[in-house]
Design a protein around this motif. Structure first.
Motif, PDB file in Angstrom:
ATOM      1  N   SER A 118      -6.681   8.911  42.448  1.00 11.62           N
ATOM      2  CA  SER A 118      -7.257   7.802  41.695  1.00 11.62           C
ATOM      3  C   SER A 118      -7.273   8.108  40.198  1.00 11.62           C
ATOM      4  CB  SER A 118      -8.669   7.518  42.206  1.00 11.62           C
ATOM      5  OG  SER A 118      -9.232   6.435  41.528  1.00 11.62           O
ATOM      6  N   MET A 119      -7.626   9.335  39.840  1.00 11.02           N
ATOM      7  CA  MET A 119      -7.627   9.747  38.446  1.00 11.02           C
ATOM      8  C   MET A 119      -6.202   9.696  37.885  1.00 11.02           C
ATOM      9  SD  MET A 119      -6.805  12.658  36.353  1.00 11.02           S
ATOM     10  CE  MET A 119      -6.639  13.895  37.593  1.00 11.02           C
ATOM     11  N   LEU A 120      -5.233  10.174  38.663  1.00 15.57           N
ATOM     12  CA  LEU A 120      -3.843  10.108  38.221  1.00 15.57           C
ATOM     13  C   LEU A 120      -3.395   8.662  38.024  1.00 15.57           C
ATOM     14  CD1 LEU A 120      -2.242  12.887  40.425  1.00 15.57           C
ATOM     15  CD2 LEU A 120      -2.456  12.910  37.934  1.00 15.57           C
ATOM     16  N   GLN A 121      -3.829   7.788  38.916  1.00 18.17           N
ATOM     17  CA  GLN A 121      -3.498   6.368  38.794  1.00 18.17           C
ATOM     18  C   GLN A 121      -4.034   5.804  37.484  1.00 18.17           C
ATOM     19  OE1 GLN A 121      -5.587   3.581  41.373  1.00 18.17           O
ATOM     20  NE2 GLN A 121      -3.620   2.595  41.840  1.00 18.17           N
ATOM     21  N   GLU A 122      -5.269   6.122  37.177  1.00 18.99           N
ATOM     22  CA  GLU A 122      -5.897   5.627  35.944  1.00 18.99           C
ATOM     23  C   GLU A 122      -5.209   6.192  34.700  1.00 18.99           C
ATOM     24  OE1 GLU A 122      -8.268   3.575  33.386  1.00 18.99           O
ATOM     25  OE2 GLU A 122      -8.117   3.288  35.550  1.00 18.99           O
ATOM     26  N   LYS A 123      -4.937   7.479  34.707  1.00 22.06           N
ATOM     27  CA  LYS A 123      -4.369   8.147  33.529  1.00 22.06           C
ATOM     28  C   LYS A 123      -2.902   7.799  33.281  1.00 22.06           C
ATOM     29  CE  LYS A 123      -7.907  10.726  32.274  1.00 22.06           C
ATOM     30  NZ  LYS A 123      -8.532  10.637  30.970  1.00 22.06           N
ATOM     31  N   THR A 124      -2.194   7.370  34.324  1.00 21.33           N
ATOM     32  CA  THR A 124      -0.757   7.109  34.182  1.00 21.33           C
ATOM     33  C   THR A 124      -0.397   5.634  34.281  1.00 21.33           C
ATOM     34  OG1 THR A 124      -0.373   7.450  36.556  1.00 21.33           O
ATOM     35  CG2 THR A 124      -0.158   9.383  35.118  1.00 21.33           C
ATOM     36  N   LYS A 125      -1.391   4.750  34.316  1.00 26.21           N
ATOM     37  CA  LYS A 125      -1.112   3.341  34.626  1.00 26.21           C
ATOM     38  C   LYS A 125      -0.150   2.666  33.664  1.00 26.21           C
ATOM     39  CE  LYS A 125      -5.406   1.769  32.569  1.00 26.21           C
ATOM     40  NZ  LYS A 125      -6.695   1.196  32.873  1.00 26.21           N
ATOM     41  N   SER A 126      -0.073   3.113  32.422  1.00 27.67           N
ATOM     42  CA  SER A 126       0.806   2.437  31.475  1.00 27.67           C
ATOM     43  C   SER A 126       2.176   3.100  31.339  1.00 27.67           C
ATOM     44  CB  SER A 126       0.132   2.364  30.105  1.00 27.67           C
ATOM     45  OG  SER A 126      -0.062   3.668  29.596  1.00 27.67           O
ATOM     46  N   CYS A 127       2.420   4.177  32.066  1.00 25.01           N
ATOM     47  CA  CYS A 127       3.697   4.867  31.871  1.00 25.01           C
ATOM     48  C   CYS A 127       4.490   5.098  33.156  1.00 25.01           C
ATOM     49  CB  CYS A 127       3.467   6.190  31.143  1.00 25.01           C
ATOM     50  SG  CYS A 127       2.456   7.361  32.033  1.00 25.01           S
ATOM     51  N   LEU A 128       4.066   4.519  34.263  1.00 30.82           N
ATOM     52  CA  LEU A 128       4.795   4.702  35.518  1.00 30.82           C
ATOM     53  C   LEU A 128       5.913   3.682  35.660  1.00 30.82           C
ATOM     54  CD1 LEU A 128       1.944   5.336  38.114  1.00 30.82           C
ATOM     55  CD2 LEU A 128       3.393   7.018  36.960  1.00 30.82           C
ATOM     56  N   GLU A 129       6.969   4.105  36.323  1.00 31.80           N
ATOM     57  CA  GLU A 129       8.014   3.162  36.711  1.00 31.80           C
ATOM     58  C   GLU A 129       7.471   2.318  37.852  1.00 31.80           C
ATOM     59  OE1 GLU A 129      11.545   5.407  37.559  1.00 31.80           O
ATOM     60  OE2 GLU A 129      11.513   6.348  35.585  1.00 31.80           O
ATOM     61  N   ASN A 130       8.060   1.158  38.089  1.00 31.16           N
ATOM     62  CA  ASN A 130       7.557   0.245  39.121  1.00 31.16           C
ATOM     63  C   ASN A 130       7.481   0.884  40.499  1.00 31.16           C
ATOM     64  OD1 ASN A 130       7.085  -1.885  37.388  1.00 31.16           O
ATOM     65  ND2 ASN A 130       9.110  -2.785  37.684  1.00 31.16           N
ATOM     66  N   ASP A 131       8.514   1.647  40.887  1.00 32.57           N
ATOM     67  CA  ASP A 131       8.500   2.261  42.215  1.00 32.57           C
ATOM     68  C   ASP A 131       7.424   3.346  42.320  1.00 32.57           C
ATOM     69  OD1 ASP A 131      10.036   3.849  40.459  1.00 32.57           O
ATOM     70  OD2 ASP A 131      11.239   4.677  42.086  1.00 32.57           O
ATOM     71  N   GLU A 132       7.158   4.066  41.232  1.00 33.01           N
ATOM     72  CA  GLU A 132       6.092   5.068  41.236  1.00 33.01           C
ATOM     73  C   GLU A 132       4.724   4.405  41.345  1.00 33.01           C
ATOM     74  OE1 GLU A 132       8.085   8.509  38.403  1.00 33.01           O
ATOM     75  OE2 GLU A 132       7.108   6.792  37.469  1.00 33.01           O
ATOM     76  N   LYS A 133       4.541   3.320  40.614  1.00 34.93           N
ATOM     77  CA  LYS A 133       3.275   2.581  40.664  1.00 34.93           C
ATOM     78  C   LYS A 133       3.034   2.035  42.067  1.00 34.93           C
ATOM     79  CE  LYS A 133       0.837  -1.408  38.728  1.00 34.93           C
ATOM     80  NZ  LYS A 133       0.144  -1.601  39.972  1.00 34.93           N
ATOM     81  N   GLN A 134       4.056   1.446  42.662  1.00 34.90           N
ATOM     82  CA  GLN A 134       3.934   0.887  44.013  1.00 34.90           C
ATOM     83  C   GLN A 134       3.610   1.975  45.026  1.00 34.90           C
ATOM     84  OE1 GLN A 134       4.005  -2.360  44.921  1.00 34.90           O
ATOM     85  NE2 GLN A 134       3.474  -1.685  46.975  1.00 34.90           N
ATOM     86  N   LEU A 135       4.278   3.113  44.923  1.00 36.94           N
ATOM     87  CA  LEU A 135       4.027   4.232  45.831  1.00 36.94           C
ATOM     88  C   LEU A 135       2.585   4.707  45.710  1.00 36.94           C
ATOM     89  CD1 LEU A 135       4.984   6.390  47.845  1.00 36.94           C
ATOM     90  CD2 LEU A 135       5.715   7.752  45.868  1.00 36.94           C
ATOM     91  N   LEU A 136       2.116   4.894  44.483  1.00 30.46           N
ATOM     92  CA  LEU A 136       0.755   5.376  44.274  1.00 30.46           C
ATOM     93  C   LEU A 136      -0.264   4.343  44.752  1.00 30.46           C
ATOM     94  CD1 LEU A 136      -1.156   7.523  43.252  1.00 30.46           C
ATOM     95  CD2 LEU A 136      -0.809   6.650  40.928  1.00 30.46           C
ATOM     96  N   ASP A 137      -0.049   3.074  44.439  1.00 31.51           N
ATOM     97  CA  ASP A 137      -0.962   2.016  44.890  1.00 31.51           C
ATOM     98  C   ASP A 137      -1.060   1.972  46.412  1.00 31.51           C
ATOM     99  OD1 ASP A 137      -1.325   1.316  42.228  1.00 31.51           O
ATOM    100  OD2 ASP A 137      -0.101  -0.517  42.346  1.00 31.51           O
ATOM    101  N   THR A 138       0.084   2.015  47.071  1.00 30.64           N
ATOM    102  CA  THR A 138       0.122   1.945  48.534  1.00 30.64           C
ATOM    103  C   THR A 138      -0.517   3.185  49.161  1.00 30.64           C
ATOM    104  OG1 THR A 138       2.117   0.597  48.450  1.00 30.64           O
ATOM    105  CG2 THR A 138       1.650   1.710  50.536  1.00 30.64           C
ATOM    106  N   LEU A 139      -0.180   4.352  48.618  1.00 25.60           N
ATOM    107  CA  LEU A 139      -0.734   5.602  49.131  1.00 25.60           C
ATOM    108  C   LEU A 139      -2.255   5.606  49.006  1.00 25.60           C
ATOM    109  CD1 LEU A 139      -0.257   8.462  50.236  1.00 25.60           C
ATOM    110  CD2 LEU A 139       0.066   9.217  47.862  1.00 25.60           C
TER     111      LEU A 139
END
Length: 88
Positions: free
Chosen positions: A54-75
């Protein structure tokens, strides 16, 4: 003990979060520990792993590629739902 000649996967953001997610699944008692083969449950450790993601999601929310964001959200969604079911 792990074989020293085994190739490790390339370190990417996706493999990193999947590694943490795999640890959380072991901690939730959803899969066997890869080293011992035992099913164990440690909900405090599982919550900690989920909090790290969750912390990684918050800290990286503006710099992830779409597939990375989707993977993290789903996980995170899947792990949180499993955690809620275990603590109900």
């Amino acid at each position: 003990m792990a074989d020293q000649h085994t190739e490790m996967p390339e370190v990417t953001f996706s493999t990193f979060i999947l590694s943490i997610g795999s640890s959380a699944l072991v901690q939730l008692g959803e899969v066997a520990d890869p080293e011992s083969g035992q099913m164990m449950e440690n909900l405090l450790a599982a919550k900690h792993s989920i909090d790290i993601l969750s912390m990684l999601q918050e800290k990286t929310k503006s710099c992830l590629e779409n597939d990375e964001k989707q993977l993290l959200d789903t996980l995170l969604y899947d792990l949180r739902m499993k955690y809620v079911m275990k603590t109900k």
